[in-house]
Each structure stands twice: as C-alpha cells, then as structure tokens.
Design an enzyme around this catalytic site. Structure first.
Site, PDB file in Angstrom:
ATOM      1  N   HIS A  63      -1.034  -6.724  -5.108  1.00  0.00           N
ATOM      2  CA  HIS A  63      -1.120  -8.053  -4.680  1.00  0.00           C
ATOM      3  C   HIS A  63      -0.613  -8.929  -5.328  1.00  0.00           C
ATOM      4  CE1 HIS A  63      -3.226 -12.204  -4.243  1.00  0.00           C
ATOM      5  NE2 HIS A  63      -2.652 -12.024  -3.112  1.00  0.00           N
ATOM      6  N   ASN A  92       0.734 -13.377  -5.315  1.00  0.00           N
ATOM      7  CA  ASN A  92       0.965 -14.661  -4.675  1.00  0.00           C
ATOM      8  C   ASN A  92       1.407 -15.797  -5.558  1.00  0.00           C
ATOM      9  OD1 ASN A  92      -0.984 -16.908  -4.312  1.00  0.00           O
ATOM     10  ND2 ASN A  92      -1.915 -15.006  -4.351  1.00  0.00           N
ATOM     11  N   HIS A 147      -0.262  -5.186 -17.477  1.00  0.00           N
ATOM     12  CA  HIS A 147      -0.879  -6.466 -17.992  1.00  0.00           C
ATOM     13  C   HIS A 147       0.174  -6.968 -19.179  1.00  0.00           C
ATOM     14  CE1 HIS A 147      -4.900  -6.491 -16.522  1.00  0.00           C
ATOM     15  NE2 HIS A 147      -5.083  -5.298 -16.828  1.00  0.00           N
ATOM     16  N   ARG A 174       2.336 -20.068  -4.995  1.00  0.00           N
ATOM     17  CA  ARG A 174       2.293 -21.225  -3.989  1.00  0.00           C
ATOM     18  C   ARG A 174       2.363 -22.720  -4.714  1.00  0.00           C
ATOM     19  NH1 ARG A 174      -2.375 -18.663  -4.934  1.00  0.00           N
ATOM     20  NH2 ARG A 174      -4.189 -19.910  -5.600  1.00  0.00           N
ATOM     21  N   HIS A 226       0.975  -1.275  -0.072  1.00  0.00           N
ATOM     22  CA  HIS A 226       0.091  -0.010  -0.029  1.00  0.00           C
ATOM     23  C   HIS A 226       0.992   1.273   0.059  1.00  0.00           C
ATOM     24  CE1 HIS A 226      -3.822  -2.337   0.954  1.00  0.00           C
ATOM     25  NE2 HIS A 226      -2.926  -2.825   1.658  1.00  0.00           N
ATOM     26  N   HIS A 237     -21.501  -7.905  -4.544  1.00  0.00           N
ATOM     27  CA  HIS A 237     -22.384  -7.007  -3.888  1.00  0.00           C
ATOM     28  C   HIS A 237     -22.171  -5.658  -4.218  1.00  0.00           C
ATOM     29  CE1 HIS A 237     -18.371  -6.819  -1.825  1.00  0.00           C
ATOM     30  NE2 HIS A 237     -18.772  -5.493  -1.299  1.00  0.00           N
TER      31      HIS A 237
END
Length: 218
Positions: free
Chosen positions: A106, A108, A145, A110, A96, A176
């Site tokens: 963000h 990650n 991108h 794994r 941030h 939502h």
C-alpha cells in the site's frame, strides 16, 4: 507560502502515470482507466489492473476534490478551518500479486489546503507506504525499509525516519489481534500543519516518498 495547486496536481498526476507505466511494463497487462467527477467539485482518475500476469488485482488512483466549506465533523477539532473552502489531492494505491510469496503493498501521498479571504492558507501533507508479506523474506523486508529510510533522511535525518517508521508501526497495529499488519514502512500526517515545517520541505519529503515507491517494491 501559498501552495501552488498546479504544481501539486502536476506532481501527483505525473506520479500516477509513472507508476502505472512501470507496473504495466512489469506485468505485461494494461490498467483500465476510469475518470470521474464529484458533484460538489473536483474529480479524479481511477486506474485498475485485474487478472494480470503478476497482479491479481491492483489500483493506482488520483483524486482532487474541492468544496466551499468543510463539514462540522471535520472542523470539530480544528475550529480555525470552519468556513474555509478546501481542496484535497493525492495518489493512493494497493497491489495484490497472484503469488502468495510476493507481498501485498500500500502507498499514498496526499495534501490538503484550506483557504479563506484575508487569511493565510492552512495546508499539510501526509502519506507513506507499508508492506504486507504472507511469507516474509528478510532480504525483501530489509530492501523495503532501506529505500524508505533513504527517502526520508535527506529531509529530517535519522530521527525523522525513525519517527515515521514507528508511526507506521503504531498506525497499522491490529489491536484486536495483538499483532502488526505486515512489516511496516512509513506513515506521516499533518506535516506542516504546526507551522514548523516549511512548505517546500514538506512537499519535497512527500515527493521523495512517492518517488521511492517503485524502487522499494519492484
């Protein structure tokens, strides 16, 4: 092919170190480090920057956890994993910046391995990265991108890049609010679980995504 745990750990810990080193050089402030252990097996290294010159707060974390058996909730949809020992490993980060004109990000990467005696290990890879600008700049979005595209294409072509890009758009869609969370990027999971993707190819794509992060963001 049986996953090489040492090679996996060497890659993920090396990736964490490289990312932290370059972010420290960029920001001018050091990350705090906190190693931890898990009672059931494994541990990790949490690295956090707070009140930096560029970053208000960020974390670049490595974890490697092990267990003798997976919980029933985890094997409900994968009964072939019941009774197997497991280990999960990866690097996850969120950054941030102070300046609202600079986007939050963000990333990650794994892997998961489940083992049993007298049986082939079950493994898969997952990961991705996505960008969340407060004030989007088209040049920044196109660059992000483009780097994501170039990381994936050598390991599956344009179709694979499009699949992972669209998967990210779906995964981070806020139902939502009926809007996307940010401008997307890449997302993938269960890579190799179907037995169609060779281990080396799955690991190579995962490495390519992790290695592309700094270029995509900085």
């Amino acid at each position: 092919m049986s996953p090489d745990t040492d090679a996996l750990k060497a890659y993920f810990t090396g990736l964490q170190s490289r990312i932290v080193s370059q972010l420290e050089a960029f920001d001018g402030k050091r990350f705090h480090s906190d190693s931890w252990e898990r009672a059931e097996g494994g541990g990790g290294l949490t690295r956090v920057i707070e009140e930096g010159n560029f970053f208000e707060r960020g974390g670049v974390n490595f974890s490697h956890v092990r267990g003798d058996a997976m919980p029933a909730s985890a094997t409900a949809h994968r009964p072939e994993l019941a009774g197997r020992s497991f280990e999960a490993m990866g690097v996850s980060l969120v950054l941030h910046p102070r300046n609202p004109y600079c986007p939050t990000v963000h990333m990650n990467v794994r892997t998961f391995v489940a083992r049993a005696e007298d049986a082939e290990p079950v493994w898969w890879f997952g990961g991705g990265m996505d960008l969340t600008p407060y004030y989007p700049f088209e040049e920044d979005v196109r660059h992000f991108h483009r780097v994501c595209h170039d990381a994936v294409v050598p390991y599956g072509g344009e179709a694979e890049y499009r699949r992972l890009k669209e998967w990210c758009d779906r995964y981070f869609f806020l139902k939502h609010r009926n809007e996307a969370r940010g401008v997307g990027g890449l997302f993938f999971d269960d890579l190799g679980a179907d037995g169609k993707t060779p281990y080396e190819q799955a690991f190579a794509l995962t490495r390519s995504v992790g290695d592309a992060f700094l270029d995509a963001y900085l």
